[in-house]
Motif scaffolding. Structure first.
Motif, PDB file in Angstrom:
ATOM      1  N   SER A  33      39.800-110.348  29.107  1.00  0.00           N
ATOM      2  CA  SER A  33      39.268-109.901  30.397  1.00  0.00           C
ATOM      3  C   SER A  33      37.763-110.148  30.515  1.00  0.00           C
ATOM      4  CB  SER A  33      39.560-108.414  30.599  1.00  0.00           C
ATOM      5  OG  SER A  33      38.994-107.646  29.541  1.00  0.00           O
ATOM      6  N   PHE A  34      37.081-110.301  29.370  1.00  0.00           N
ATOM      7  CA  PHE A  34      35.649-110.601  29.357  1.00  0.00           C
ATOM      8  C   PHE A  34      35.435-111.848  28.506  1.00  0.00           C
ATOM      9  CE2 PHE A  34      31.278-110.324  27.868  1.00  0.00           C
ATOM     10  CZ  PHE A  34      30.604-110.003  29.044  1.00  0.00           C
ATOM     11  N   PRO A  35      34.527-112.742  28.899  1.00  0.00           N
ATOM     12  CA  PRO A  35      34.311-113.967  28.138  1.00  0.00           C
ATOM     13  C   PRO A  35      33.962-113.696  26.674  1.00  0.00           C
ATOM     14  CG  PRO A  35      33.139-114.061  30.223  1.00  0.00           C
ATOM     15  CD  PRO A  35      33.656-112.669  30.081  1.00  0.00           C
ATOM     16  N   VAL A  36      34.705-114.282  25.762  1.00  0.00           N
ATOM     17  CA  VAL A  36      34.458-114.147  24.327  1.00  0.00           C
ATOM     18  C   VAL A  36      34.363-115.535  23.726  1.00  0.00           C
ATOM     19  CG1 VAL A  36      35.557-111.897  24.059  1.00  0.00           C
ATOM     20  CG2 VAL A  36      36.941-113.953  23.890  1.00  0.00           C
ATOM     21  N   ARG A  37      33.543-115.665  22.687  1.00  0.00           N
ATOM     22  CA  ARG A  37      33.390-116.978  22.066  1.00  0.00           C
ATOM     23  C   ARG A  37      32.860-116.835  20.654  1.00  0.00           C
ATOM     24  NH1 ARG A  37      28.552-115.082  21.941  1.00  0.00           N
ATOM     25  NH2 ARG A  37      26.805-115.935  23.131  1.00  0.00           N
ATOM     26  N   ILE A  38      32.995-117.903  19.884  1.00  0.00           N
ATOM     27  CA  ILE A  38      32.377-117.973  18.564  1.00  0.00           C
ATOM     28  C   ILE A  38      30.877-118.128  18.788  1.00  0.00           C
ATOM     29  CG2 ILE A  38      32.221-119.285  16.422  1.00  0.00           C
ATOM     30  CD1 ILE A  38      35.095-120.207  16.897  1.00  0.00           C
ATOM     31  N   SER A  39      30.080-117.277  18.211  1.00  0.00           N
ATOM     32  CA  SER A  39      28.644-117.291  18.503  1.00  0.00           C
ATOM     33  C   SER A  39      27.937-118.525  17.945  1.00  0.00           C
ATOM     34  CB  SER A  39      27.975-116.027  17.953  1.00  0.00           C
ATOM     35  OG  SER A  39      28.172-115.930  16.545  1.00  0.00           O
ATOM     36  N   ARG A  40      28.485-119.088  16.859  1.00  0.00           N
ATOM     37  CA  ARG A  40      27.879-120.281  16.261  1.00  0.00           C
ATOM     38  C   ARG A  40      28.974-121.208  15.759  1.00  0.00           C
ATOM     39  NH1 ARG A  40      22.474-119.714  14.677  1.00  0.00           N
ATOM     40  NH2 ARG A  40      22.724-121.347  13.130  1.00  0.00           N
ATOM     41  N   ILE A  41      28.739-122.507  15.900  1.00  0.00           N
ATOM     42  CA  ILE A  41      29.549-123.524  15.230  1.00  0.00           C
ATOM     43  C   ILE A  41      28.597-124.278  14.319  1.00  0.00           C
ATOM     44  CG2 ILE A  41      30.911-125.626  15.486  1.00  0.00           C
ATOM     45  CD1 ILE A  41      32.031-124.618  18.039  1.00  0.00           C
ATOM     46  N   GLY A  42      28.758-124.048  13.031  1.00  0.00           N
ATOM     47  CA  GLY A  42      27.782-124.603  12.093  1.00  0.00           C
ATOM     48  C   GLY A  42      26.427-123.987  12.353  1.00  0.00           C
ATOM     49  N   LYS A  43      25.444-124.825  12.569  1.00  0.00           N
ATOM     50  CA  LYS A  43      24.089-124.328  12.830  1.00  0.00           C
ATOM     51  C   LYS A  43      23.773-124.249  14.325  1.00  0.00           C
ATOM     52  CE  LYS A  43      21.974-128.924  12.434  1.00  0.00           C
ATOM     53  NZ  LYS A  43      20.949-129.758  11.745  1.00  0.00           N
ATOM     54  N   PHE A  44      24.777-124.510  15.153  1.00  0.00           N
ATOM     55  CA  PHE A  44      24.534-124.585  16.596  1.00  0.00           C
ATOM     56  C   PHE A  44      24.975-123.290  17.291  1.00  0.00           C
ATOM     57  CE2 PHE A  44      25.408-128.904  15.067  1.00  0.00           C
ATOM     58  CZ  PHE A  44      24.152-129.451  15.276  1.00  0.00           C
ATOM     59  N   THR A  45      24.028-122.683  18.001  1.00  0.00           N
ATOM     60  CA  THR A  45      24.249-121.398  18.652  1.00  0.00           C
ATOM     61  C   THR A  45      24.815-121.601  20.054  1.00  0.00           C
ATOM     62  OG1 THR A  45      22.403-120.445  17.428  1.00  0.00           O
ATOM     63  CG2 THR A  45      23.160-119.247  19.369  1.00  0.00           C
ATOM     64  N   ALA A  46      25.786-120.770  20.414  1.00  0.00           N
ATOM     65  CA  ALA A  46      26.435-120.871  21.721  1.00  0.00           C
ATOM     66  C   ALA A  46      25.526-120.374  22.834  1.00  0.00           C
ATOM     67  CB  ALA A  46      27.731-120.060  21.708  1.00  0.00           C
ATOM     68  N   LEU A  47      25.784-120.865  24.038  1.00  0.00           N
ATOM     69  CA  LEU A  47      25.138-120.316  25.227  1.00  0.00           C
ATOM     70  C   LEU A  47      25.643-118.885  25.445  1.00  0.00           C
ATOM     71  CD1 LEU A  47      25.462-123.353  27.693  1.00  0.00           C
ATOM     72  CD2 LEU A  47      23.456-122.675  26.374  1.00  0.00           C
ATOM     73  N   PRO A  48      24.981-118.093  26.300  1.00  0.00           N
ATOM     74  CA  PRO A  48      25.476-116.744  26.592  1.00  0.00           C
ATOM     75  C   PRO A  48      26.937-116.791  27.036  1.00  0.00           C
ATOM     76  CG  PRO A  48      23.288-117.048  27.515  1.00  0.00           C
ATOM     77  CD  PRO A  48      23.711-118.397  27.013  1.00  0.00           C
ATOM     78  N   SER A  49      27.728-115.848  26.580  1.00  0.00           N
ATOM     79  CA  SER A  49      29.161-115.902  26.842  1.00  0.00           C
ATOM     80  C   SER A  49      29.497-115.884  28.331  1.00  0.00           C
ATOM     81  CB  SER A  49      29.875-114.739  26.141  1.00  0.00           C
ATOM     82  OG  SER A  49      29.401-113.500  26.628  1.00  0.00           O
ATOM     83  N   ASP A  50      28.666-115.206  29.152  1.00  0.00           N
ATOM     84  CA  ASP A  50      28.935-115.142  30.590  1.00  0.00           C
ATOM     85  C   ASP A  50      28.095-116.152  31.382  1.00  0.00           C
ATOM     86  OD1 ASP A  50      26.443-114.041  30.329  1.00  0.00           O
ATOM     87  OD2 ASP A  50      26.954-112.099  31.201  1.00  0.00           O
ATOM     88  N   LEU A  51      27.371-117.034  30.673  1.00  0.00           N
ATOM     89  CA  LEU A  51      26.538-118.095  31.266  1.00  0.00           C
ATOM     90  C   LEU A  51      25.403-117.579  32.133  1.00  0.00           C
ATOM     91  CD1 LEU A  51      28.920-121.074  32.144  1.00  0.00           C
ATOM     92  CD2 LEU A  51      27.875-120.433  29.973  1.00  0.00           C
ATOM     93  N   GLN A  52      24.987-116.332  31.934  1.00  0.00           N
ATOM     94  CA  GLN A  52      23.809-115.861  32.649  1.00  0.00           C
ATOM     95  C   GLN A  52      22.582-116.608  32.145  1.00  0.00           C
ATOM     96  OE1 GLN A  52      23.061-112.059  34.108  1.00  0.00           O
ATOM     97  NE2 GLN A  52      25.021-111.171  33.489  1.00  0.00           N
ATOM     98  N   SER A  53      21.688-116.961  33.069  1.00  0.00           N
ATOM     99  CA  SER A  53      20.456-117.709  32.788  1.00  0.00           C
ATOM    100  C   SER A  53      20.734-119.137  32.321  1.00  0.00           C
ATOM    101  CB  SER A  53      19.596-116.984  31.734  1.00  0.00           C
ATOM    102  OG  SER A  53      19.281-115.673  32.161  1.00  0.00           O
ATOM    103  N   VAL A  54      21.932-119.631  32.579  1.00  0.00           N
ATOM    104  CA  VAL A  54      22.297-121.013  32.264  1.00  0.00           C
ATOM    105  C   VAL A  54      22.298-121.810  33.561  1.00  0.00           C
ATOM    106  CG1 VAL A  54      24.169-122.510  31.442  1.00  0.00           C
ATOM    107  CG2 VAL A  54      23.657-120.374  30.251  1.00  0.00           C
ATOM    108  N   PRO A  55      21.767-123.042  33.583  1.00  0.00           N
ATOM    109  CA  PRO A  55      21.752-123.831  34.816  1.00  0.00           C
ATOM    110  C   PRO A  55      23.151-124.012  35.406  1.00  0.00           C
ATOM    111  CG  PRO A  55      20.331-124.848  33.178  1.00  0.00           C
ATOM    112  CD  PRO A  55      21.069-123.742  32.482  1.00  0.00           C
TER     113      PRO A  55
END
Length: 205
Positions: A33-55
């Motif tokens: 019901s709420f966006p969930v994701r793996i916070s990191r893949i290797g050394k790469f950090t995910a964008l905010p789960s709800d895409l706030q402040s993302v273009p």
């Protein structure tokens, strides 16, 4: 008993144990019901789960890839999504990474449908994913994307770059407000039509 293999090791599990394990995977049957994701893949950090402040541009691009994947089941489209959602990542995704990314975006779309309920409305197709139309998936997605951009620029093409760079939530808030205004206008026009129709009918009788 069931025989399983993990790497080079074989082991047995009883039907009861397998049934217990399956209960822990029930979450795979439903979109969170709420966006969930793996916070990191290797050394790469995910964008905010709800895409706030993302273009807004990143959301549109990922949505195109997501709709394309629903239609083609082409894993390379999910890999492209990972590149956007995990900035700096640039390789083929592992099955777990692809599944997690798909569930992330699916849960995001579901969350947006509740948050921006006037703008995100189910299409006439049975599954709401732009399938089942006479037009190709590419044509439908392109038309939807262009409609969103036109609505935000109000026809001024000089503002397109500015719109694409907008915060995703700010853009969706504006699109949702415009969709609500359109719904209200349609309702007013329909009520006026019904009133005039009834008045005409009464006058004839």
């Amino acid at each position: 008993d069931f025989v399983f293999r993990l790497g080079k090791d074989d082991f047995k599990l009883s039907a009861t144990v397998v049934a217990d394990i399956i209960q822990d995977l029930k979450w795979l049957d439903e979109i969170p019901s709420f966006p969930v994701r793996i916070s990191r893949i290797g050394k790469f950090t995910a964008l905010p789960s709800d895409l706030q402040s993302v273009p807004f541009e990143k959301f549109i691009y990922c949505d195109n890839l997501y709709q394309g994947y629903l239609h083609t089941k082409n894993d390379s489209l999910i890999d492209e999504m990972i590149k956007v959602l995990y900035p700096g990542w640039n390789s083929k995704g592992l099955p777990l990474e692809r599944i997690a990314t798909f569930y992330w975006f699916a849960s995001l779309k579901q969350y947006f449908a509740k948050t921006f309920n006037h703008f995100f409305q189910q299409t006439d197709s049975t599954d709401g994913n732009l399938l089942g139309s006479a037009k190709s998936i590419g044509e439908q997605v392109t038309e939807a994307m262009n409609a969103q951009i036109r609505a935000l620029t109000k026809g001024d093409i000089t503002k397109e770059k500015e719109v694409l760079a907008m915060d995703c939530w700010r853009a969706l808030t504006e699109l949702n407000a415009q969709a609500k205004e359109y719904e209200e206008l349609k309702l007013k026009l329909w009520k006026k039509y019904e009133h005039n129709r009834d008045a005409y009918t009464n006058a004839k009788t």
